[in-house]
Motif scaffolding. Structure first.
Motif, PDB file in Angstrom:
ATOM      1  N   MET A  86      -7.678 -13.480   6.141  1.00  0.00           N
ATOM      2  CA  MET A  86      -6.529 -12.828   5.060  1.00  0.00           C
ATOM      3  C   MET A  86      -5.406 -13.154   6.052  1.00  0.00           C
ATOM      4  SD  MET A  86      -7.870  -9.364   3.713  1.00  0.00           S
ATOM      5  CE  MET A  86      -9.144  -9.088   2.838  1.00  0.00           C
ATOM      6  N   SER A  87      -4.346 -13.467   4.909  1.00  0.00           N
ATOM      7  CA  SER A  87      -3.049 -13.758   5.562  1.00  0.00           C
ATOM      8  C   SER A  87      -2.287 -12.280   5.988  1.00  0.00           C
ATOM      9  CB  SER A  87      -2.260 -14.361   4.511  1.00  0.00           C
ATOM     10  OG  SER A  87      -0.925 -14.483   4.781  1.00  0.00           O
ATOM     11  N   THR A  88      -1.700 -12.657   6.947  1.00  0.00           N
ATOM     12  CA  THR A  88      -0.782 -11.328   7.415  1.00  0.00           C
ATOM     13  C   THR A  88       0.559 -11.639   7.452  1.00  0.00           C
ATOM     14  OG1 THR A  88      -1.016 -12.219   9.811  1.00  0.00           O
ATOM     15  CG2 THR A  88      -2.662 -10.550   9.060  1.00  0.00           C
ATOM     16  N   ARG A  89       0.885 -12.566   6.630  1.00  0.00           N
ATOM     17  CA  ARG A  89       2.358 -12.912   6.469  1.00  0.00           C
ATOM     18  C   ARG A  89       2.975 -11.877   5.447  1.00  0.00           C
ATOM     19  NH1 ARG A  89       2.525 -18.821   4.063  1.00  0.00           N
ATOM     20  NH2 ARG A  89       1.191 -17.881   2.792  1.00  0.00           N
ATOM     21  N   LYS A  90       4.281 -11.565   5.756  1.00  0.00           N
ATOM     22  CA  LYS A  90       4.987 -10.478   5.084  1.00  0.00           C
ATOM     23  C   LYS A  90       5.117 -11.289   3.659  1.00  0.00           C
ATOM     24  CE  LYS A  90       7.908  -8.562   8.957  1.00  0.00           C
ATOM     25  NZ  LYS A  90       8.994  -8.619   9.347  1.00  0.00           N
ATOM     26  N   SER A  91       5.180 -10.318   2.723  1.00  0.00           N
ATOM     27  CA  SER A  91       5.467 -10.854   1.568  1.00  0.00           C
ATOM     28  C   SER A  91       6.790 -11.538   1.277  1.00  0.00           C
ATOM     29  CB  SER A  91       5.472  -9.809   0.494  1.00  0.00           C
ATOM     30  OG  SER A  91       6.639  -8.943   0.543  1.00  0.00           O
ATOM     31  N   THR A  92       7.756 -11.313   2.002  1.00  0.00           N
ATOM     32  CA  THR A  92       9.155 -11.949   2.007  1.00  0.00           C
ATOM     33  C   THR A  92       8.923 -13.348   2.475  1.00  0.00           C
ATOM     34  OG1 THR A  92       9.852 -11.119   4.262  1.00  0.00           O
ATOM     35  CG2 THR A  92      10.490  -9.908   1.926  1.00  0.00           C
ATOM     36  N   ASN A  93       7.990 -13.689   3.495  1.00  0.00           N
ATOM     37  CA  ASN A  93       7.947 -14.863   3.976  1.00  0.00           C
ATOM     38  C   ASN A  93       6.743 -15.775   3.366  1.00  0.00           C
ATOM     39  OD1 ASN A  93       9.694 -14.361   5.965  1.00  0.00           O
ATOM     40  ND2 ASN A  93       7.947 -13.528   7.376  1.00  0.00           N
ATOM     41  N   ALA A  94       6.007 -15.254   2.509  1.00  0.00           N
ATOM     42  CA  ALA A  94       4.998 -15.906   1.718  1.00  0.00           C
ATOM     43  C   ALA A  94       5.801 -16.465   0.519  1.00  0.00           C
ATOM     44  CB  ALA A  94       4.021 -14.900   1.075  1.00  0.00           C
ATOM     45  N   GLY A  95       4.776 -17.682   0.247  1.00  0.00           N
ATOM     46  CA  GLY A  95       5.190 -18.553  -1.047  1.00  0.00           C
ATOM     47  C   GLY A  95       5.514 -17.775  -2.135  1.00  0.00           C
ATOM     48  N   PRO A  96       6.222 -18.343  -3.301  1.00  0.00           N
ATOM     49  CA  PRO A  96       6.270 -17.601  -4.527  1.00  0.00           C
ATOM     50  C   PRO A  96       4.961 -17.327  -5.525  1.00  0.00           C
ATOM     51  CG  PRO A  96       7.709 -19.692  -4.403  1.00  0.00           C
ATOM     52  CD  PRO A  96       6.778 -19.640  -3.096  1.00  0.00           C
ATOM     53  N   GLU A  97       4.157 -18.146  -4.968  1.00  0.00           N
ATOM     54  CA  GLU A  97       2.696 -17.678  -5.855  1.00  0.00           C
ATOM     55  C   GLU A  97       2.097 -16.667  -5.014  1.00  0.00           C
ATOM     56  OE1 GLU A  97       1.532 -21.357  -4.842  1.00  0.00           O
ATOM     57  OE2 GLU A  97       3.129 -22.432  -6.276  1.00  0.00           O
ATOM     58  N   ALA A  98       2.298 -16.367  -3.898  1.00  0.00           N
ATOM     59  CA  ALA A  98       1.874 -15.322  -3.162  1.00  0.00           C
ATOM     60  C   ALA A  98       2.575 -13.841  -3.412  1.00  0.00           C
ATOM     61  CB  ALA A  98       1.708 -15.486  -1.823  1.00  0.00           C
ATOM     62  N   ASP A  99       3.754 -13.814  -3.538  1.00  0.00           N
ATOM     63  CA  ASP A  99       4.690 -12.852  -3.849  1.00  0.00           C
ATOM     64  C   ASP A  99       4.217 -12.648  -5.408  1.00  0.00           C
ATOM     65  OD1 ASP A  99       5.663 -12.765  -1.511  1.00  0.00           O
ATOM     66  OD2 ASP A  99       7.600 -13.546  -2.241  1.00  0.00           O
ATOM     67  N   SER A 100       4.169 -13.587  -6.090  1.00  0.00           N
ATOM     68  CA  SER A 100       3.964 -13.169  -7.833  1.00  0.00           C
ATOM     69  C   SER A 100       2.414 -12.538  -7.746  1.00  0.00           C
ATOM     70  CB  SER A 100       3.723 -14.674  -8.588  1.00  0.00           C
ATOM     71  OG  SER A 100       3.289 -14.237  -9.699  1.00  0.00           O
ATOM     72  N   GLY A 101       1.379 -12.807  -7.268  1.00  0.00           N
ATOM     73  CA  GLY A 101       0.333 -12.309  -7.031  1.00  0.00           C
ATOM     74  C   GLY A 101       0.424 -10.958  -6.448  1.00  0.00           C
ATOM     75  N   ARG A 102       1.225 -10.489  -5.715  1.00  0.00           N
ATOM     76  CA  ARG A 102       1.431  -9.377  -5.174  1.00  0.00           C
ATOM     77  C   ARG A 102       2.251  -8.474  -5.917  1.00  0.00           C
ATOM     78  NH1 ARG A 102       6.196  -6.526  -4.375  1.00  0.00           N
ATOM     79  NH2 ARG A 102       6.264  -5.146  -2.696  1.00  0.00           N
ATOM     80  N   ASN A 103       2.941  -8.952  -6.484  1.00  0.00           N
ATOM     81  CA  ASN A 103       3.784  -8.247  -7.630  1.00  0.00           C
ATOM     82  C   ASN A 103       3.012  -7.676  -8.781  1.00  0.00           C
ATOM     83  OD1 ASN A 103       6.280  -8.778  -5.915  1.00  0.00           O
ATOM     84  ND2 ASN A 103       6.897 -10.195  -7.229  1.00  0.00           N
ATOM     85  N   GLU A 104       2.103  -8.589  -9.282  1.00  0.00           N
ATOM     86  CA  GLU A 104       1.311  -8.415 -10.217  1.00  0.00           C
ATOM     87  C   GLU A 104       0.241  -7.225 -10.036  1.00  0.00           C
ATOM     88  OE1 GLU A 104      -0.218 -11.970 -11.480  1.00  0.00           O
ATOM     89  OE2 GLU A 104       1.558 -12.850 -12.233  1.00  0.00           O
ATOM     90  N   VAL A 105      -0.366  -7.466  -8.660  1.00  0.00           N
ATOM     91  CA  VAL A 105      -1.273  -6.500  -8.339  1.00  0.00           C
ATOM     92  C   VAL A 105      -0.656  -5.121  -8.027  1.00  0.00           C
ATOM     93  CG1 VAL A 105      -2.987  -5.948  -6.544  1.00  0.00           C
ATOM     94  CG2 VAL A 105      -2.998  -8.410  -7.609  1.00  0.00           C
ATOM     95  N   LEU A 106       0.316  -5.248  -7.331  1.00  0.00           N
ATOM     96  CA  LEU A 106       0.938  -3.754  -7.034  1.00  0.00           C
ATOM     97  C   LEU A 106       1.393  -3.232  -8.427  1.00  0.00           C
ATOM     98  CD1 LEU A 106       2.278  -2.007  -4.948  1.00  0.00           C
ATOM     99  CD2 LEU A 106       4.515  -3.460  -5.084  1.00  0.00           C
ATOM    100  N   ALA A 107       2.053  -4.000  -9.329  1.00  0.00           N
ATOM    101  CA  ALA A 107       2.525  -3.392 -10.711  1.00  0.00           C
ATOM    102  C   ALA A 107       1.179  -2.815 -11.298  1.00  0.00           C
ATOM    103  CB  ALA A 107       2.940  -4.484 -11.587  1.00  0.00           C
ATOM    104  N   GLU A 108       0.098  -3.335 -11.512  1.00  0.00           N
ATOM    105  CA  GLU A 108      -1.197  -3.060 -11.971  1.00  0.00           C
ATOM    106  C   GLU A 108      -1.687  -1.820 -11.265  1.00  0.00           C
ATOM    107  OE1 GLU A 108      -4.472  -2.592 -14.472  1.00  0.00           O
ATOM    108  OE2 GLU A 108      -2.405  -3.360 -14.802  1.00  0.00           O
ATOM    109  N   ALA A 109      -1.574  -1.604  -9.959  1.00  0.00           N
ATOM    110  CA  ALA A 109      -1.949  -0.570  -9.253  1.00  0.00           C
ATOM    111  C   ALA A 109      -1.191   0.794  -9.594  1.00  0.00           C
ATOM    112  CB  ALA A 109      -2.242  -0.893  -7.620  1.00  0.00           C
ATOM    113  N   VAL A 110       0.190   0.558  -9.562  1.00  0.00           N
ATOM    114  CA  VAL A 110       1.007   1.684  -9.957  1.00  0.00           C
ATOM    115  C   VAL A 110       0.780   2.133 -11.184  1.00  0.00           C
ATOM    116  CG1 VAL A 110       3.476   2.256 -10.512  1.00  0.00           C
ATOM    117  CG2 VAL A 110       2.742   1.050  -8.175  1.00  0.00           C
ATOM    118  N   ARG A 111       0.497   1.457 -12.259  1.00  0.00           N
ATOM    119  CA  ARG A 111       0.309   1.622 -13.677  1.00  0.00           C
ATOM    120  C   ARG A 111      -1.229   2.352 -13.844  1.00  0.00           C
ATOM    121  NH1 ARG A 111      -2.939   0.679 -17.422  1.00  0.00           N
ATOM    122  NH2 ARG A 111      -4.263  -0.773 -16.480  1.00  0.00           N
ATOM    123  N   LEU A 112      -2.042   1.671 -12.876  1.00  0.00           N
ATOM    124  CA  LEU A 112      -3.520   2.703 -12.993  1.00  0.00           C
ATOM    125  C   LEU A 112      -3.179   4.040 -12.363  1.00  0.00           C
ATOM    126  CD1 LEU A 112      -5.535  -0.310 -11.683  1.00  0.00           C
ATOM    127  CD2 LEU A 112      -6.039   0.974 -13.871  1.00  0.00           C
TER     128      LEU A 112
END
Length: 177
Positions: A1-27
């Motif tokens: 697993m990657s241990t990079r900060k979201s601010t250092n990850a590429g746009p696709e990784a951040d996008s995945g992070r943002n989508e998963v985070l938003a879904e988790a908050v909604r849940l």
């Protein structure tokens, strides 16, 4: 697993992070806390330096009554930059409340005192600080905080009439004439 900060990850990784985070908050917000936790735990492992992910992971553990599991996530959330002011307040309150629920009263007082200094107008922080002070045997200090808060925030007419007296006694409950 990657241990990079979201601010250092590429746009696709951040996008995945943002989508998963938003879904988790909604849940979580819709009452599906276990499902939210199932998304947040791996996300937290993937982004261990992400304060927002840490805060949301702490929060979902807290709502499930898993305070001991919430604690390290709260600590990570407040020790790193990146939280909005509102989320920082929530994380500080969550940390102090979690310490209190775990019976770690002195740590609760320290955390909530610091948070109340950082956000002096936050009545919820003061209320939780008063509860922690009570737990440490400092009922006098707790009562003073609660009386001051009551006098300054109540819309009750009777309290408003006696507001100055209540504020006076909040400073010294043992005062007599």
């Amino acid at each position: 697993m990657s241990t990079r900060k979201s601010t250092n990850a590429g746009p696709e990784a951040d996008s995945g992070r943002n989508e998963v985070l938003a879904e988790a908050v909604r849940l979580r917000e819709s009452g599906h806390r276990e499902e939210a936790r199932a998304l947040l735990v791996p996300l937290s492992e993937r982004f261990p330096d992400d304060s927002e992910v840490a805060y949301q992971t702490a929060w979902v553990h807290d709502t499930l009554g898993l305070e001991a599991e919430a604690l390290p996530h709260y600590l990570r959330a407040i020790q790193r930059p990146g939280l909005s002011e509102s989320d920082r307040r929530g994380a500080l309150l969550g940390l102090g409340s979690t310490y209190r629920v775990l019976g770690r009263y002195e740590e609760a007082v320290a955390a909530l005192s610091h948070a109340s200094e950082e956000f002096p107008d936050d009545g919820a922080l003061k209320t939780f600080l008063a509860m922690a002070l009570y737990n440490t045997g400092k009922a006098h200090d707790a009562m003073g905080i609660l009386l001051q808060l009551l006098a300054s925030t109540s819309r009750d007419q009777g309290i408003a009439v006696y507001g100055p007296a209540i504020e006076h006694y909040a400073k010294d409950l043992d005062a007599t004439v």
